[in-house]
Design a protein around this motif. Structure first.
Motif, PDB file in Angstrom:
ATOM      1  N   GLY A   1     -16.663   5.219  32.981  1.00  0.00           N
ATOM      2  CA  GLY A   1     -16.240   5.886  34.198  1.00  0.00           C
ATOM      3  C   GLY A   1     -17.117   5.582  35.395  1.00  0.00           C
ATOM      4  O   GLY A   1     -16.655   5.613  36.535  1.00  0.00           O
ATOM      5  N   ASP A   2     -18.396   5.269  35.139  1.00  0.00           N
ATOM      6  CA  ASP A   2     -19.306   4.959  36.244  1.00  0.00           C
ATOM      7  C   ASP A   2     -19.238   3.500  36.679  1.00  0.00           C
ATOM      8  O   ASP A   2     -19.975   3.064  37.546  1.00  0.00           O
ATOM      9  CB  ASP A   2     -20.739   5.334  35.885  1.00  0.00           C
ATOM     10  N   GLY A   3     -18.350   2.716  36.055  1.00  0.00           N
ATOM     11  CA  GLY A   3     -18.174   1.321  36.427  1.00  0.00           C
ATOM     12  C   GLY A   3     -19.038   0.338  35.659  1.00  0.00           C
ATOM     13  O   GLY A   3     -18.884  -0.873  35.820  1.00  0.00           O
ATOM     14  N   SER A   4     -19.957   0.814  34.832  1.00  0.00           N
ATOM     15  CA  SER A   4     -20.801  -0.096  34.060  1.00  0.00           C
ATOM     16  C   SER A   4     -20.004  -0.650  32.873  1.00  0.00           C
ATOM     17  O   SER A   4     -19.092  -0.010  32.356  1.00  0.00           O
ATOM     18  CB  SER A   4     -22.078   0.595  33.583  1.00  0.00           C
ATOM     19  N   ARG A   5     -20.377  -1.853  32.465  1.00  0.00           N
ATOM     20  CA  ARG A   5     -19.645  -2.520  31.391  1.00  0.00           C
ATOM     21  C   ARG A   5     -19.811  -1.770  30.073  1.00  0.00           C
ATOM     22  O   ARG A   5     -20.834  -1.131  29.833  1.00  0.00           O
ATOM     23  CB  ARG A   5     -20.084  -3.961  31.247  1.00  0.00           C
ATOM     24  N   ARG A   6     -18.806  -1.885  29.229  1.00  0.00           N
ATOM     25  CA  ARG A   6     -18.824  -1.257  27.903  1.00  0.00           C
ATOM     26  C   ARG A   6     -18.625  -2.357  26.864  1.00  0.00           C
ATOM     27  O   ARG A   6     -17.531  -2.875  26.692  1.00  0.00           O
ATOM     28  CB  ARG A   6     -17.713  -0.221  27.802  1.00  0.00           C
ATOM     29  N   VAL A   7     -19.724  -2.719  26.187  1.00  0.00           N
ATOM     30  CA  VAL A   7     -19.699  -3.758  25.163  1.00  0.00           C
ATOM     31  C   VAL A   7     -20.315  -3.176  23.900  1.00  0.00           C
ATOM     32  O   VAL A   7     -21.459  -2.744  23.911  1.00  0.00           O
ATOM     33  CB  VAL A   7     -20.471  -5.019  25.614  1.00  0.00           C
ATOM     34  N   GLU A   8     -19.544  -3.157  22.830  1.00  0.00           N
ATOM     35  CA  GLU A   8     -19.971  -2.512  21.592  1.00  0.00           C
ATOM     36  C   GLU A   8     -20.119  -3.501  20.451  1.00  0.00           C
ATOM     37  O   GLU A   8     -19.414  -4.501  20.384  1.00  0.00           O
ATOM     38  CB  GLU A   8     -18.956  -1.445  21.191  1.00  0.00           C
ATOM     39  N   LEU A   9     -21.020  -3.182  19.538  1.00  0.00           N
ATOM     40  CA  LEU A   9     -21.184  -3.908  18.282  1.00  0.00           C
ATOM     41  C   LEU A   9     -20.392  -3.125  17.243  1.00  0.00           C
ATOM     42  O   LEU A   9     -20.649  -1.942  17.037  1.00  0.00           O
ATOM     43  CB  LEU A   9     -22.668  -3.970  17.919  1.00  0.00           C
ATOM     44  N   GLN A  10     -19.436  -3.783  16.605  1.00  0.00           N
ATOM     45  CA  GLN A  10     -18.531  -3.098  15.691  1.00  0.00           C
ATOM     46  C   GLN A  10     -18.345  -3.887  14.404  1.00  0.00           C
ATOM     47  O   GLN A  10     -18.491  -5.100  14.381  1.00  0.00           O
ATOM     48  CB  GLN A  10     -17.149  -2.939  16.342  1.00  0.00           C
ATOM     49  N   LYS A  11     -17.975  -3.172  13.352  1.00  0.00           N
ATOM     50  CA  LYS A  11     -17.571  -3.845  12.123  1.00  0.00           C
ATOM     51  C   LYS A  11     -16.242  -4.523  12.390  1.00  0.00           C
ATOM     52  O   LYS A  11     -15.485  -4.115  13.268  1.00  0.00           O
ATOM     53  CB  LYS A  11     -17.447  -2.863  10.969  1.00  0.00           C
ATOM     54  N   THR A  12     -15.956  -5.580  11.659  1.00  0.00           N
ATOM     55  CA  THR A  12     -14.675  -6.265  11.789  1.00  0.00           C
ATOM     56  C   THR A  12     -13.648  -5.541  10.947  1.00  0.00           C
ATOM     57  O   THR A  12     -13.849  -5.349   9.742  1.00  0.00           O
ATOM     58  CB  THR A  12     -14.797  -7.726  11.327  1.00  0.00           C
ATOM     59  N   ASP A  13     -12.574  -5.117  11.562  1.00  0.00           N
ATOM     60  CA  ASP A  13     -11.514  -4.416  10.843  1.00  0.00           C
ATOM     61  C   ASP A  13     -10.532  -5.370  10.178  1.00  0.00           C
ATOM     62  O   ASP A  13      -9.839  -5.002   9.250  1.00  0.00           O
ATOM     63  CB  ASP A  13     -10.750  -3.488  11.791  1.00  0.00           C
ATOM     64  N   ASP A  14     -10.482  -6.593  10.680  1.00  0.00           N
ATOM     65  CA  ASP A  14      -9.542  -7.581  10.145  1.00  0.00           C
ATOM     66  C   ASP A  14     -10.285  -8.873   9.812  1.00  0.00           C
ATOM     67  O   ASP A  14     -10.208  -9.848  10.543  1.00  0.00           O
ATOM     68  CB  ASP A  14      -8.410  -7.841  11.131  1.00  0.00           C
ATOM     69  N   PRO A  15     -11.024  -8.872   8.696  1.00  0.00           N
ATOM     70  CA  PRO A  15     -11.810 -10.055   8.336  1.00  0.00           C
ATOM     71  C   PRO A  15     -10.932 -11.266   8.076  1.00  0.00           C
ATOM     72  O   PRO A  15      -9.736 -11.137   7.780  1.00  0.00           O
ATOM     73  CB  PRO A  15     -12.549  -9.623   7.069  1.00  0.00           C
ATOM     74  N   ILE A  16     -11.555 -12.429   8.188  1.00  0.00           N
ATOM     75  CA  ILE A  16     -10.841 -13.684   7.963  1.00  0.00           C
ATOM     76  C   ILE A  16     -10.329 -13.747   6.520  1.00  0.00           C
ATOM     77  O   ILE A  16      -9.216 -14.167   6.271  1.00  0.00           O
ATOM     78  CB  ILE A  16     -11.753 -14.880   8.284  1.00  0.00           C
ATOM     79  N   GLN A  17     -11.155 -13.321   5.572  1.00  0.00           N
ATOM     80  CA  GLN A  17     -10.757 -13.300   4.165  1.00  0.00           C
ATOM     81  C   GLN A  17     -11.245 -12.009   3.519  1.00  0.00           C
ATOM     82  O   GLN A  17     -12.349 -11.549   3.798  1.00  0.00           O
ATOM     83  CB  GLN A  17     -11.373 -14.471   3.409  1.00  0.00           C
ATOM     84  N   GLY A  18     -10.441 -11.445   2.658  1.00  0.00           N
ATOM     85  CA  GLY A  18     -10.847 -10.305   1.852  1.00  0.00           C
ATOM     86  C   GLY A  18     -10.934  -8.996   2.613  1.00  0.00           C
ATOM     87  O   GLY A  18     -10.455  -8.861   3.726  1.00  0.00           O
ATOM     88  N   ALA A  19     -11.573  -8.055   1.965  1.00  0.00           N
ATOM     89  CA  ALA A  19     -11.738  -6.716   2.533  1.00  0.00           C
ATOM     90  C   ALA A  19     -12.893  -6.704   3.533  1.00  0.00           C
ATOM     91  O   ALA A  19     -13.781  -7.551   3.478  1.00  0.00           O
ATOM     92  CB  ALA A  19     -12.018  -5.724   1.405  1.00  0.00           C
ATOM     93  N   PRO A  20     -12.887  -5.732   4.456  1.00  0.00           N
ATOM     94  CA  PRO A  20     -14.015  -5.619   5.398  1.00  0.00           C
ATOM     95  C   PRO A  20     -15.343  -5.492   4.653  1.00  0.00           C
ATOM     96  O   PRO A  20     -15.426  -4.845   3.604  1.00  0.00           O
ATOM     97  CB  PRO A  20     -13.697  -4.343   6.172  1.00  0.00           C
ATOM     98  N   LEU A  21     -16.378  -6.135   5.185  1.00  0.00           N
ATOM     99  CA  LEU A  21     -17.690  -6.112   4.536  1.00  0.00           C
ATOM    100  C   LEU A  21     -18.461  -4.836   4.817  1.00  0.00           C
ATOM    101  O   LEU A  21     -19.345  -4.469   4.051  1.00  0.00           O
ATOM    102  CB  LEU A  21     -18.506  -7.322   4.985  1.00  0.00           C
ATOM    103  N   PHE A  22     -18.148  -4.163   5.920  1.00  0.00           N
ATOM    104  CA  PHE A  22     -18.829  -2.925   6.280  1.00  0.00           C
ATOM    105  C   PHE A  22     -17.801  -1.805   6.361  1.00  0.00           C
ATOM    106  O   PHE A  22     -16.687  -2.008   6.844  1.00  0.00           O
ATOM    107  CB  PHE A  22     -19.545  -3.069   7.630  1.00  0.00           C
ATOM    108  N   THR A  23     -18.168  -0.626   5.887  1.00  0.00           N
ATOM    109  CA  THR A  23     -17.242   0.504   5.906  1.00  0.00           C
ATOM    110  C   THR A  23     -17.262   1.257   7.225  1.00  0.00           C
ATOM    111  O   THR A  23     -16.324   1.984   7.530  1.00  0.00           O
ATOM    112  CB  THR A  23     -17.564   1.495   4.764  1.00  0.00           C
ATOM    113  N   GLU A  24     -18.332   1.086   8.003  1.00  0.00           N
ATOM    114  CA  GLU A  24     -18.413   1.741   9.307  1.00  0.00           C
ATOM    115  C   GLU A  24     -19.282   0.905  10.240  1.00  0.00           C
ATOM    116  O   GLU A  24     -20.039   0.038   9.781  1.00  0.00           O
ATOM    117  CB  GLU A  24     -18.986   3.152   9.183  1.00  0.00           C
TER     118      GLU A  24
END
Length: 109
Positions: free
Chosen positions: A45-68
């Protein structure tokens, strides 16, 4: 154009010559192979950028490696502490608020 008198982490993407200011320079494929990514989530809301580090929900192969996301944070911080430039760069690219959350959970790197 360079923004003056702002902390490094708050400078808008693309406005400096630093290698840490562009999400375009990040190796997303390498991060996704490890089960995480950094995401441009727009702006706060203050105009500053929002860049987050997140687990991948749609991995290239198999199930996600991290649960959160916190598990992905811990992995990235651990690898940055071991000297990985990929992981260190990811931690430099996330926004200040995300850095505070990651540091509260994982400690400094």
């Amino acid at each position: 154009m360079t923004i003056q008198n702002q902390p490094y982490a708050l400078q808008p993407i693309g406005n400096t010559a630093s290698p840490f200011d562009s999400l375009d320079a990040f190796d997303y494929d390498a991060a996704r192979r490890e089960g995480w990514t950094i995401s441009d989530c727009g702006v706060y809301g203050d105009g500053s950028r929002r860049v987050e580090l997140q687990k991948t929900d749609d991995p290239i192969q198999g199930a996600p490696l991290f649960t959160e996301d916190r598990a992905a944070w811990a992995h990235v911080v651990q690898q940055a502490r071991r000297g990985s430039s990929l992981h260190y760069l990811a931690l430099q690219l996330i926004d200040r608020r995300e850095k505070l959350a990651v540091e509260a959970h994982c400690g400094t790197w």
